[in-house]
Design a protein around this motif. Structure first.
Motif, PDB file in Angstrom:
ATOM      1  N   HIS A   1       6.897  60.353 -24.111  1.00 53.25           N
ATOM      2  CA  HIS A   1       6.067  59.214 -24.355  1.00 53.25           C
ATOM      3  C   HIS A   1       5.076  59.553 -25.459  1.00 53.25           C
ATOM      4  O   HIS A   1       4.562  60.657 -25.519  1.00 53.25           O
ATOM      5  CB  HIS A   1       5.336  58.821 -23.098  1.00 53.25           C
ATOM      6  N   ILE A   2       4.790  58.581 -26.303  1.00 51.89           N
ATOM      7  CA  ILE A   2       3.865  58.781 -27.413  1.00 51.89           C
ATOM      8  C   ILE A   2       2.803  57.698 -27.364  1.00 51.89           C
ATOM      9  O   ILE A   2       3.114  56.516 -27.210  1.00 51.89           O
ATOM     10  CB  ILE A   2       4.607  58.709 -28.766  1.00 51.89           C
ATOM     11  N   ASN A   3       1.553  58.094 -27.470  1.00 53.49           N
ATOM     12  CA  ASN A   3       0.469  57.140 -27.608  1.00 53.49           C
ATOM     13  C   ASN A   3       0.268  56.851 -29.083  1.00 53.49           C
ATOM     14  O   ASN A   3       0.198  57.772 -29.895  1.00 53.49           O
ATOM     15  CB  ASN A   3      -0.839  57.695 -27.035  1.00 53.49           C
ATOM     16  N   ILE A   4       0.155  55.572 -29.444  1.00 53.00           N
ATOM     17  CA  ILE A   4      -0.077  55.181 -30.826  1.00 53.00           C
ATOM     18  C   ILE A   4      -1.423  54.482 -30.906  1.00 53.00           C
ATOM     19  O   ILE A   4      -1.674  53.515 -30.190  1.00 53.00           O
ATOM     20  CB  ILE A   4       1.041  54.246 -31.335  1.00 53.00           C
ATOM     21  N   GLU A   5      -2.281  54.980 -31.785  1.00 55.67           N
ATOM     22  CA  GLU A   5      -3.591  54.374 -31.983  1.00 55.67           C
ATOM     23  C   GLU A   5      -3.396  53.092 -32.777  1.00 55.67           C
ATOM     24  O   GLU A   5      -2.849  53.105 -33.887  1.00 55.67           O
ATOM     25  CB  GLU A   5      -4.490  55.351 -32.756  1.00 55.67           C
ATOM     26  N   LEU A   6      -3.821  51.957 -32.237  1.00 55.24           N
ATOM     27  CA  LEU A   6      -3.557  50.670 -32.861  1.00 55.24           C
ATOM     28  C   LEU A   6      -4.310  50.475 -34.175  1.00 55.24           C
ATOM     29  O   LEU A   6      -3.852  49.772 -35.055  1.00 55.24           O
ATOM     30  CB  LEU A   6      -3.871  49.542 -31.885  1.00 55.24           C
ATOM     31  N   VAL A   7      -5.452  51.099 -34.324  1.00 54.11           N
ATOM     32  CA  VAL A   7      -6.219  50.971 -35.562  1.00 54.11           C
ATOM     33  C   VAL A   7      -5.484  51.669 -36.701  1.00 54.11           C
ATOM     34  O   VAL A   7      -5.426  51.174 -37.818  1.00 54.11           O
ATOM     35  CB  VAL A   7      -7.637  51.561 -35.385  1.00 54.11           C
ATOM     36  N   ASP A   8      -4.920  52.817 -36.428  1.00 54.62           N
ATOM     37  CA  ASP A   8      -4.188  53.601 -37.426  1.00 54.62           C
ATOM     38  C   ASP A   8      -2.842  53.976 -36.822  1.00 54.62           C
ATOM     39  O   ASP A   8      -2.737  54.963 -36.118  1.00 54.62           O
ATOM     40  CB  ASP A   8      -4.982  54.852 -37.807  1.00 54.62           C
ATOM     41  N   SER A   9      -1.792  53.176 -37.101  1.00 52.36           N
ATOM     42  CA  SER A   9      -0.500  53.392 -36.448  1.00 52.36           C
ATOM     43  C   SER A   9       0.150  54.718 -36.844  1.00 52.36           C
ATOM     44  O   SER A   9       1.135  55.126 -36.242  1.00 52.36           O
ATOM     45  CB  SER A   9       0.453  52.238 -36.756  1.00 52.36           C
ATOM     46  N   MET A  10      -0.381  55.410 -37.840  1.00 53.29           N
ATOM     47  CA  MET A  10       0.169  56.716 -38.215  1.00 53.29           C
ATOM     48  C   MET A  10      -0.389  57.827 -37.331  1.00 53.29           C
ATOM     49  O   MET A  10       0.112  58.935 -37.335  1.00 53.29           O
ATOM     50  CB  MET A  10      -0.142  57.024 -39.682  1.00 53.29           C
ATOM     51  N   ASN A  11      -1.419  57.544 -36.559  1.00 52.79           N
ATOM     52  CA  ASN A  11      -2.025  58.527 -35.667  1.00 52.79           C
ATOM     53  C   ASN A  11      -1.318  58.450 -34.316  1.00 52.79           C
ATOM     54  O   ASN A  11      -1.576  57.556 -33.522  1.00 52.79           O
ATOM     55  CB  ASN A  11      -3.523  58.255 -35.529  1.00 52.79           C
ATOM     56  N   ARG A  12      -0.425  59.389 -34.055  1.00 56.06           N
ATOM     57  CA  ARG A  12       0.359  59.397 -32.817  1.00 56.06           C
ATOM     58  C   ARG A  12       0.134  60.702 -32.082  1.00 56.06           C
ATOM     59  O   ARG A  12       0.059  61.756 -32.688  1.00 56.06           O
ATOM     60  CB  ARG A  12       1.844  59.233 -33.128  1.00 56.06           C
ATOM     61  N   THR A  13       0.050  60.617 -30.758  1.00 56.20           N
ATOM     62  CA  THR A  13      -0.176  61.787 -29.922  1.00 56.20           C
ATOM     63  C   THR A  13       0.951  61.886 -28.902  1.00 56.20           C
ATOM     64  O   THR A  13       1.199  60.945 -28.146  1.00 56.20           O
ATOM     65  CB  THR A  13      -1.528  61.670 -29.179  1.00 56.20           C
ATOM     66  N   LEU A  14       1.626  63.029 -28.875  1.00 59.33           N
ATOM     67  CA  LEU A  14       2.675  63.253 -27.893  1.00 59.33           C
ATOM     68  C   LEU A  14       2.024  63.478 -26.543  1.00 59.33           C
ATOM     69  O   LEU A  14       1.215  64.380 -26.377  1.00 59.33           O
ATOM     70  CB  LEU A  14       3.520  64.472 -28.282  1.00 59.33           C
ATOM     71  N   VAL A  15       2.367  62.632 -25.584  1.00 59.48           N
ATOM     72  CA  VAL A  15       1.768  62.696 -24.266  1.00 59.48           C
ATOM     73  C   VAL A  15       2.682  63.402 -23.279  1.00 59.48           C
ATOM     74  O   VAL A  15       2.248  64.197 -22.467  1.00 59.48           O
ATOM     75  CB  VAL A  15       1.448  61.273 -23.741  1.00 59.48           C
ATOM     76  N   LYS A  16       3.969  63.135 -23.365  1.00 56.87           N
ATOM     77  CA  LYS A  16       4.922  63.705 -22.423  1.00 56.87           C
ATOM     78  C   LYS A  16       6.227  63.980 -23.156  1.00 56.87           C
ATOM     79  O   LYS A  16       6.682  63.173 -23.959  1.00 56.87           O
ATOM     80  CB  LYS A  16       5.167  62.722 -21.275  1.00 56.87           C
ATOM     81  N   GLU A  17       6.817  65.125 -22.861  1.00 57.06           N
ATOM     82  CA  GLU A  17       8.075  65.497 -23.470  1.00 57.06           C
ATOM     83  C   GLU A  17       9.057  65.846 -22.366  1.00 57.06           C
ATOM     84  O   GLU A  17       8.737  66.638 -21.489  1.00 57.06           O
ATOM     85  CB  GLU A  17       7.842  66.699 -24.397  1.00 57.06           C
ATOM     86  N   ARG A  18      10.230  65.234 -22.403  1.00 51.86           N
ATOM     87  CA  ARG A  18      11.244  65.487 -21.386  1.00 51.86           C
ATOM     88  C   ARG A  18      12.096  66.682 -21.794  1.00 51.86           C
ATOM     89  O   ARG A  18      12.525  66.789 -22.940  1.00 51.86           O
ATOM     90  CB  ARG A  18      12.117  64.251 -21.211  1.00 51.86           C
ATOM     91  N   ASP A  19      12.358  67.575 -20.867  1.00 48.78           N
ATOM     92  CA  ASP A  19      13.190  68.736 -21.115  1.00 48.78           C
ATOM     93  C   ASP A  19      14.653  68.304 -21.188  1.00 48.78           C
ATOM     94  O   ASP A  19      15.133  67.552 -20.340  1.00 48.78           O
ATOM     95  CB  ASP A  19      13.003  69.761 -19.985  1.00 48.78           C
ATOM     96  N   VAL A  20      15.353  68.761 -22.232  1.00 45.04           N
ATOM     97  CA  VAL A  20      16.773  68.469 -22.388  1.00 45.04           C
ATOM     98  C   VAL A  20      17.521  69.794 -22.265  1.00 45.04           C
ATOM     99  O   VAL A  20      17.387  70.664 -23.122  1.00 45.04           O
ATOM    100  CB  VAL A  20      17.068  67.821 -23.762  1.00 45.04           C
ATOM    101  N   PRO A  21      18.290  69.977 -21.189  1.00 45.04           N
ATOM    102  CA  PRO A  21      19.001  71.240 -20.968  1.00 45.04           C
ATOM    103  C   PRO A  21      19.903  71.600 -22.150  1.00 45.04           C
ATOM    104  O   PRO A  21      20.644  70.762 -22.655  1.00 45.04           O
ATOM    105  CB  PRO A  21      19.831  70.978 -19.710  1.00 45.04           C
ATOM    106  N   GLY A  22      19.785  72.844 -22.616  1.00 45.01           N
ATOM    107  CA  GLY A  22      20.627  73.331 -23.700  1.00 45.01           C
ATOM    108  C   GLY A  22      20.182  72.932 -25.093  1.00 45.01           C
ATOM    109  O   GLY A  22      20.811  73.304 -26.073  1.00 45.01           O
ATOM    110  N   TYR A  23      19.099  72.174 -25.203  1.00 44.51           N
ATOM    111  CA  TYR A  23      18.621  71.718 -26.511  1.00 44.51           C
ATOM    112  C   TYR A  23      17.580  72.682 -27.058  1.00 44.51           C
ATOM    113  O   TYR A  23      16.581  72.967 -26.409  1.00 44.51           O
ATOM    114  CB  TYR A  23      18.027  70.315 -26.392  1.00 44.51           C
ATOM    115  N   ASP A  24      17.811  73.174 -28.265  1.00 40.55           N
ATOM    116  CA  ASP A  24      16.871  74.057 -28.944  1.00 40.55           C
ATOM    117  C   ASP A  24      16.367  73.325 -30.191  1.00 40.55           C
ATOM    118  O   ASP A  24      17.080  73.216 -31.197  1.00 40.55           O
ATOM    119  CB  ASP A  24      17.560  75.363 -29.327  1.00 40.55           C
ATOM    120  N   MET A  25      15.156  72.804 -30.132  1.00 43.71           N
ATOM    121  CA  MET A  25      14.584  71.996 -31.192  1.00 43.71           C
ATOM    122  C   MET A  25      14.568  72.720 -32.545  1.00 43.71           C
ATOM    123  O   MET A  25      14.678  72.096 -33.599  1.00 43.71           O
ATOM    124  CB  MET A  25      13.146  71.586 -30.821  1.00 43.71           C
TER     125      MET A  25
END
Length: 108
Positions: free
Chosen positions: A1-25
């Motif tokens: 999930h990502i929070n997006i600041e409505l005043v500046d839509s380029m300002n995004r904060t990662l709130v939650k990241e789901r683990d994907v088995p076997g995935y190496d970013m």
């Protein structure tokens, strides 16, 4: 999930990241490119995602990359970039995945 600041839509904060088995970013990368339109007057945003080792090999050999491209652009709608684990097998086989934002206009 990502929070997006409505005043500046380029300002995004990662709130939650789901683990994907076997995935190496660290094995993958993405970037936005601008492709010229047919008439050469407009730059079309294109998001691409690829496996880093595949892109390094393609660039070293100066060969064209196999690409699976998607595009949608009706009614001012845009397709935002998002993670999908279903693309990983495609990327692992050396395919570059691209999304062309042909008419949306809402992309930044």
């Amino acid at each position: 999930h990502i929070n997006i600041e409505l005043v500046d839509s380029m300002n995004r904060t990662l709130v939650k990241e789901r683990d994907v088995p076997g995935y190496d970013m660290s094995l993958y990368a993405s970037k936005r490119m601008l492709a010229p339109s047919r008439d050469g007057k407009t730059k079309i945003p294109v998001d691409i995602v690829y496996r880093k080792s595949v892109m390094a090999e393609i660039e070293a050999l100066l060969e064209p990359a196999p690409v699976h491209m998607c595009a949608y652009g009706a009614y001012g709608s845009c397709e935002e970039a998002a993670f999908s684990s279903s693309l990983l097998p495609l990327l692992d086989r050396g395919i570059v995945y691209a999304v062309a934002h042909v008419r949306g206009g809402g992309e930044t």
